[in-house]
Design an enzyme around this catalytic site. Structure first.
Site, PDB file in Angstrom:
ATOM      1  N   GLN A 120       0.824  -1.217   0.000  1.00  5.40           N
ATOM      2  CA  GLN A 120       0.000   0.000   0.000  1.00  5.40           C
ATOM      3  C   GLN A 120       0.857   1.266   0.000  1.00  5.40           C
ATOM      4  OE1 GLN A 120      -3.465  -0.929   0.264  1.00  5.40           O
ATOM      5  NE2 GLN A 120      -3.854   1.089  -0.615  1.00  5.40           N
ATOM      6  N   LYS A 135      -2.806  -0.939   6.413  1.00 12.93           N
ATOM      7  CA  LYS A 135      -3.805  -1.982   6.123  1.00 12.93           C
ATOM      8  C   LYS A 135      -4.213  -2.588   7.462  1.00 12.93           C
ATOM      9  CE  LYS A 135      -5.462  -3.591   2.131  1.00 12.93           C
ATOM     10  NZ  LYS A 135      -5.319  -2.940   0.808  1.00 12.93           N
ATOM     11  N   ASP A 175     -11.930  -3.774   1.667  1.00 16.04           N
ATOM     12  CA  ASP A 175     -11.080  -4.765   1.009  1.00 16.04           C
ATOM     13  C   ASP A 175     -11.917  -6.057   1.031  1.00 16.04           C
ATOM     14  OD1 ASP A 175      -7.983  -5.005   0.107  1.00 16.04           O
ATOM     15  OD2 ASP A 175      -8.604  -6.885   1.016  1.00 16.04           O
ATOM     16  N   THR A 219     -11.816   0.641  -8.372  1.00 23.79           N
ATOM     17  CA  THR A 219     -10.707  -0.300  -8.506  1.00 23.79           C
ATOM     18  C   THR A 219     -10.827  -1.097  -9.793  1.00 23.79           C
ATOM     19  OG1 THR A 219     -10.755  -0.514  -6.099  1.00 23.79           O
ATOM     20  CG2 THR A 219      -9.376  -2.056  -7.323  1.00 23.79           C
TER      21      THR A 219
HETATM   22  N1  LIG Z   1     -11.866  -3.118  -2.492  1.00 22.71           N
HETATM   23  C1  LIG Z   1     -10.892  -2.321  -2.902  1.00 22.71           C
HETATM   24  O1  LIG Z   1     -11.004  -1.084  -2.887  1.00 22.71           O
HETATM   25  C2  LIG Z   1      -9.628  -2.916  -3.411  1.00 22.71           C
HETATM   26  C3  LIG Z   1      -9.392  -4.292  -3.341  1.00 22.71           C
HETATM   27  N2  LIG Z   1      -8.218  -4.785  -3.838  1.00 22.71           N
HETATM   28  C4  LIG Z   1      -7.943  -6.228  -3.819  1.00 22.71           C
HETATM   29  O2  LIG Z   1      -8.833  -6.860  -4.753  1.00 22.71           O
HETATM   30  C5  LIG Z   1      -9.099  -8.208  -4.335  1.00 22.71           C
HETATM   31  C6  LIG Z   1     -10.610  -8.413  -4.185  1.00 22.71           C
HETATM   32  O3  LIG Z   1     -11.079  -7.505  -3.217  1.00 22.71           O
HETATM   33  P1  LIG Z   1     -12.635  -7.062  -3.177  1.00 22.71           P
HETATM   34  O4  LIG Z   1     -13.236  -7.200  -4.520  1.00 22.71           O
HETATM   35  O5  LIG Z   1     -12.676  -5.746  -2.489  1.00 22.71           O
HETATM   36  O6  LIG Z   1     -13.243  -8.158  -2.185  1.00 22.71           O
HETATM   37  P2  LIG Z   1     -14.695  -8.816  -2.182  1.00 22.71           P
HETATM   38  O7  LIG Z   1     -14.852  -9.426  -0.827  1.00 22.71           O
HETATM   39  O8  LIG Z   1     -15.722  -7.872  -2.671  1.00 22.71           O
HETATM   40  O9  LIG Z   1     -14.563  -9.981  -3.268  1.00 22.71           O
HETATM   41  C7  LIG Z   1     -13.555 -10.948  -3.132  1.00 22.71           C
HETATM   42  C8  LIG Z   1     -13.800 -11.991  -4.212  1.00 22.71           C
HETATM   43  O10 LIG Z   1     -12.705 -12.888  -4.220  1.00 22.71           O
HETATM   44  C9  LIG Z   1     -13.161 -14.173  -3.798  1.00 22.71           C
HETATM   45  N3  LIG Z   1     -12.185 -14.720  -2.854  1.00 22.71           N
HETATM   46  C10 LIG Z   1     -11.869 -14.219  -1.633  1.00 22.71           C
HETATM   47  N4  LIG Z   1     -10.938 -14.994  -1.058  1.00 22.71           N
HETATM   48  C11 LIG Z   1     -10.674 -15.998  -1.928  1.00 22.71           C
HETATM   49  C12 LIG Z   1      -9.803 -17.120  -1.904  1.00 22.71           C
HETATM   50  N5  LIG Z   1      -9.001 -17.339  -0.856  1.00 22.71           N
HETATM   51  N6  LIG Z   1      -9.811 -17.930  -2.987  1.00 22.71           N
HETATM   52  C13 LIG Z   1     -10.611 -17.687  -4.047  1.00 22.71           C
HETATM   53  N7  LIG Z   1     -11.466 -16.642  -4.139  1.00 22.71           N
HETATM   54  C14 LIG Z   1     -11.479 -15.807  -3.081  1.00 22.71           C
HETATM   55  C15 LIG Z   1     -14.498 -13.965  -3.117  1.00 22.71           C
HETATM   56  O11 LIG Z   1     -15.266 -15.143  -3.219  1.00 22.71           O
HETATM   57  P3  LIG Z   1     -16.318 -15.494  -2.026  1.00 22.71           P
HETATM   58  O12 LIG Z   1     -17.490 -14.614  -2.263  1.00 22.71           O
HETATM   59  O13 LIG Z   1     -16.604 -16.949  -2.205  1.00 22.71           O
HETATM   60  O14 LIG Z   1     -15.601 -15.208  -0.737  1.00 22.71           O
HETATM   61  C16 LIG Z   1     -15.064 -12.813  -3.936  1.00 22.71           C
HETATM   62  O15 LIG Z   1     -15.606 -13.260  -5.158  1.00 22.71           O
HETATM   63  C17 LIG Z   1      -8.311  -8.395  -3.038  1.00 22.71           C
HETATM   64  O16 LIG Z   1      -7.030  -8.904  -3.343  1.00 22.71           O
HETATM   65  C18 LIG Z   1      -8.164  -6.965  -2.521  1.00 22.71           C
HETATM   66  O17 LIG Z   1      -7.058  -6.851  -1.631  1.00 22.71           O
HETATM   67  C19 LIG Z   1      -7.255  -3.988  -4.413  1.00 22.71           C
HETATM   68  C20 LIG Z   1      -7.451  -2.635  -4.489  1.00 22.71           C
HETATM   69  C21 LIG Z   1      -8.630  -2.001  -3.969  1.00 22.71           C
HETATM   70  N1  LIG Z   2      -8.256  -2.144  -0.372  1.00 17.89           N
HETATM   71  C1  LIG Z   2      -7.746  -1.181  -0.980  1.00 17.89           C
HETATM   72  C2  LIG Z   2      -8.401   0.186  -0.978  1.00 17.89           C
HETATM   73  C3  LIG Z   2      -7.775   1.010   0.102  1.00 17.89           C
HETATM   74  C4  LIG Z   2      -8.428   2.376   0.298  1.00 17.89           C
HETATM   75  O1  LIG Z   2      -9.331   2.735  -0.491  1.00 17.89           O
HETATM   76  O2  LIG Z   2      -8.029   3.042   1.256  1.00 17.89           O
HETATM   77  C5  LIG Z   2      -6.431  -1.359  -1.660  1.00 17.89           C
HETATM   78  O3  LIG Z   2      -5.898  -0.388  -2.257  1.00 17.89           O
HETATM   79  O4  LIG Z   2      -5.896  -2.504  -1.614  1.00 17.89           O
END
Ligand SMILES: NC(=O)C1=CN([C@@H]2O[C@H](COP(=O)(O)OP(=O)(O)OC[C@H]3O[C@@H](n4cnc5c(N)ncnc54)[C@H](OP(=O)(O)O)[C@@H]3O)[C@@H](O)[C@H]2O)C=CC1
Ligand SMILES: N=C(CCC(=O)O)C(=O)O
Length: 455
Positions: A120, A135, A175, A219
Site C-alpha cells: 500500500q 492496512k 477490502d 478499482t
Molecule cells: N476493495 C478495494 O477497494 C480494493 C481491493 N483490492 C484487492 O482486490 C481483491 C478483491 O477484493 P474485493 O473485490 O474488495 O473483495 P470482495 O470481498 O468484494 O470480493 C472478493 C472476491 O474474491 C473471492 N475470494 C476471496 N478470497 C478468496 C480465496 N481465498 N480464494 C478464491 N477466491 C477468493 C471472493 O469469493 P467469495 O465470495 O466466495 O468469498 C469474492 O468473489 C483483493 O485482493 C483486494 O485486496 C485492491 C485494491 C482495492
Molecule cells: N483495499 C484497498 C483500498 C484502500 C483504500 O481505499 O483506502 C487497496 O488499495 O488494496
C-alpha cells in the site's frame, strides 16, 4: 585491486536486509513475498543513489511505523460470545496520513496485513495523492453471518480501532469482506464514540452520507483503464478481446463492467468455491443480483443461464482460453502452472486487480514469454486514488459528479502508467512496469523520509 561496482554493492545491501528479515519473519511468508518482489527491483536505485543506503532507508521502510493488534469480543445471534483478532498496520506516514483497507476473512493474520500494508505504501505513492500506507482487518468471517451479527462485530472492532485512527491520522476503507454495509456500521460506531460527524475518517461510504460517487467502481474500472493504456503499446484495445476475470466481488464486478463497456467478451468469473463459463459473455446483471443483492454463490448463475457451465475449484478458471486475464480475487491465485497454461492458450496481457495475485514464479513466466504485465500496485490503485478523492471532497464539503470523479480516475491511472514506464526506462529496465512502478513509488517516499530526518 578488485573494484566492486555499485550494482554489486547495491545487491549486497539488499541481500543483507532481506536475509535478516527472513530470519526474523520466517513465519510470515506473504509478507516476505511482497518485500522480496519490491526490494530486489530497487537495485538500480541503490546503485545510483548510495545515500539511500547510507541513511538505512531499506531497513527503515520494511519495518512498519506501528502495528496494533487487539481482541474483538462480540455476541452472535444465539448469545454466544465470540472472539476474533483485530489488526491495523500503520506502515508509513512519510507522504500523508496512513491510508489502506480493512480485510475481514478467516485467513487474515499479521503476515497478510503486513504484505498488504507494505504494498500500500508504494501504491498510494503512485497515485500522486498525499496518502501514506496502512492496512488492517480481522480473521472474522462475514460469510453466513446475519446483518445484526456483522453490525455487532463492526461496532466491537471500531470500539478498539477508533483509538488509533482519524481523518488526519489513519483512514481505513474496504477490502475483501468489507463492503459498503460494513463501512457504514464502522463509520456509525466511530461517530457515536466521537460524538461528531467525521466523514473523512473512513472511505467507501455510501454517497448518501459522504461517500464519493464512482468509489464502488473505481478499482475495477481503474484496472481496465491501466490495461487499456498498456494495450495501446501493441496497437490493441479491449474491443473484441476474450477476457477472464477471477472473483465476483467489488473489484471483479466493475472490472467486468468496464471491460464489457470497452467491447470485450468476458467469458468467466469465480468465487471461492468455483467458476462459471459463459461463451456468450457473462450477464453482469445476474452476477450482481447473485453477489451484491443476495450474497449467494456464483454457482446459481447456471440456474438462470443453463447454456453456461459451472466448475468446482476456482483456480481452474485459468484453464479457460483468453486474450486478457484479470485476477481480481485474492493473493497467489495464479501460480507457475496456471501462468504457463495462460501463455500456452495465447494470453496477451495480465492485469492485476487483486493484491499480489501472481506468485513470483508466475511473474517470471510472464516476463520470460514477453506477456504484457500490469502489476497490482499500479493497476489496482484506482480504488485508493478515489478514496483520496473522497477525503478531498469531505474536507472541502463538496460532492463531485460521477463523471467528474471518473475523469479524474482515468487521468490518475494514465499518470501511473506513464510514470511507471518512464521510471523503468530511466533505470535500465524499459517496458518492465513491475520494476518501474516499484521504483516510481519508492523514490517519492524515500526522498520524503530523507527530508524528514532519522525517524
Ligand atoms: N476493495 C478495494 O477497494 C480494493 C481491493 N483490492 C484487492 O482486490 C481483491 C478483491 O477484493 P474485493 O473485490 O474488495 O473483495 P470482495 O470481498 O468484494 O470480493 C472478493 C472476491 O474474491 C473471492 N475470494 C476471496 N478470497 C478468496 C480465496 N481465498 N480464494 C478464491 N477466491 C477468493 C471472493 O469469493 P467469495 O465470495 O466466495 O468469498 C469474492 O468473489 C483483493 O485482493 C483486494 O485486496 C485492491 C485494491 C482495492
Ligand atoms: N483495499 C484497498 C483500498 C484502500 C483504500 O481505499 O483506502 C487497496 O488499495 O488494496
Amino acid at each position: 585491486m578488485v573494484t566492486v561496482n555499485n550494482d554489486q554493492i547495491a545487491i549486497e545491501y539488499i541481500d543483507g536486509v532481506y536475509n535478516k528479515l527472513q530470519q526474523s519473519h520466517s513465519h510470515e511468508p506473504e509478507f516476505l513475498q511482497a518485500v522480496k518482489e519490491i526490494i530486489y527491483s530497487l537495485k538500480p536505485v541503490f546503485a545510483q543513489r548510495p545515500e539511500y543506503m547510507k541513511m538505512s532507508l531499506l531497513e527503515r521502510i520494511v519495518e512498519p511505523e506501528r502495528v496494533v493488534k487487539f481482541r474483538v469480543a462480540w455476541q452472535d445471534d444465539s448469545g454466544k460470545v465470540q472472539v476474533n483478532r483485530g489488526f491495523r498496520v500503520q506502515y508509513s506516514s512519510a507522504i500523508g496520513p496512513y491510508k489502506g483497507g480493512l480485510r475481514f476473512h478467516p485467513s487474515v493474520n499479521e503476515s497478510i496485513v503486513k504484505f498488504l500494508g507494505f504494498e500500500q505504501i508504494f501504491k498510494n505513492s503512485l497515485t500522486g495523492q498525499p496518502i501514506g500506507g496502512a492496512k488492517g482487518g480481522s480473521d472474522f468471517d462475514p460469510k453466513g453471518k446475519s446483518d445484526s451479527e456483522i453490525m455487532r462485530f463492526c461496532q466491537a472492532f471500531m470500539t478498539e480501532l477508533h483509538k488509533y485512527i482519524g481523518p488526519h491520522e489513519d483512514v481505513p476503507a474496504g477490502d475483501i469482506g468489507v463492503g459498503a454495509r460494513e463501512i457504514g456500521f464502522l463509520f456509525g460506531q466511530y461517530n457515536r464514540i466521537k460524538a461528531a460527524y467525521q466523514p473523512g475518517v473512513i472511505t467507501g461510504k455510501l454517497p448518501r452520507f459522504g461517500g464519493s460517487l464512482a468509489r464502488k467502481e473505481a478499482t475495477g474500472y481503474g484496472t481496465v483503464y491501466f490495461v487499456q493504456e498498456m494495450l495501446k503499446e501493441i496497437n490493441e484495445s479491449f474491443e473484441g478481446q476474450t477476457v477472464v476475470v477471477s472473483g465476483s466481488g467489488n473489484v471483479s464486478t466493475y472490472a467486468i463492467e468496464k471491460a464489457q463497456q470497452l467491447g470485450a467478451t468476458v467469458v468467466a468469473c469465480s468465487d471461492s468455491n468455483g467458476f462459471i463459463y459463459d461463451p456468450q459473455g457473462i450477464n453482469l446483471d445476474t452476477v450482481k443480483d447473485i453477489k451484491e443483492v443476495r450474497a449467494a454463490r456464483i454457482k446459481e448463475y447456471i440456474d438462470v443461464h443453463p447454456h453456461a457451465t459451472y466448475t468446482e475449484n476456482c483456480n481452474k478458471i485459468w484453464t479457460v482460453k483468453c486474450d486478457i486475464a484479470l485476477p481480481c480475487a485474492t493473493q497467489n491465485e495464479i501460480d507457475e502452472q496456471s501462468a504457463q497454461l495462460l501463455i500456452t492458450n495465447g494470453v496477451k496481457a495480465i492485469g492485476e486487480g487483486a493484491n499480489m495475485p501472481s506468485t513470483l514464479e508466475a511473474i517470471n513466466i510472464y516476463f520470460k514469454n514477453n506477456v504484457l504485465f500490469a502489476p497490482a500496485k499500479a493497476a489496482n490503485a484506482g480504488g485508493v486514488a478515489v478514496s483520496a478523492l473522497e477525503m478531498a471532497q469531505n474536507s472541502m464539503r463538496l460532492f463531485w459528479s460521477f463523471e467528474e470523479v471518473d475523469e479524474k480516475l482515468q487521468e490518475i491511472m494514465i499518470n501511473i502508467y506513464n510514470n511507471s514506464r518512464e521510471a523503468a526506462k530511466e533505470f535500465g529496465h524499459e517496458n518492465n512496469l513491475l520494476i518501474g512502478a516499484n521504483i516510481a513509488g519508492f523514490i517519492k517516499v524515500a526522498d520524503a523520509m530523507i527530508a524528514q530526518g532519522v525517524i
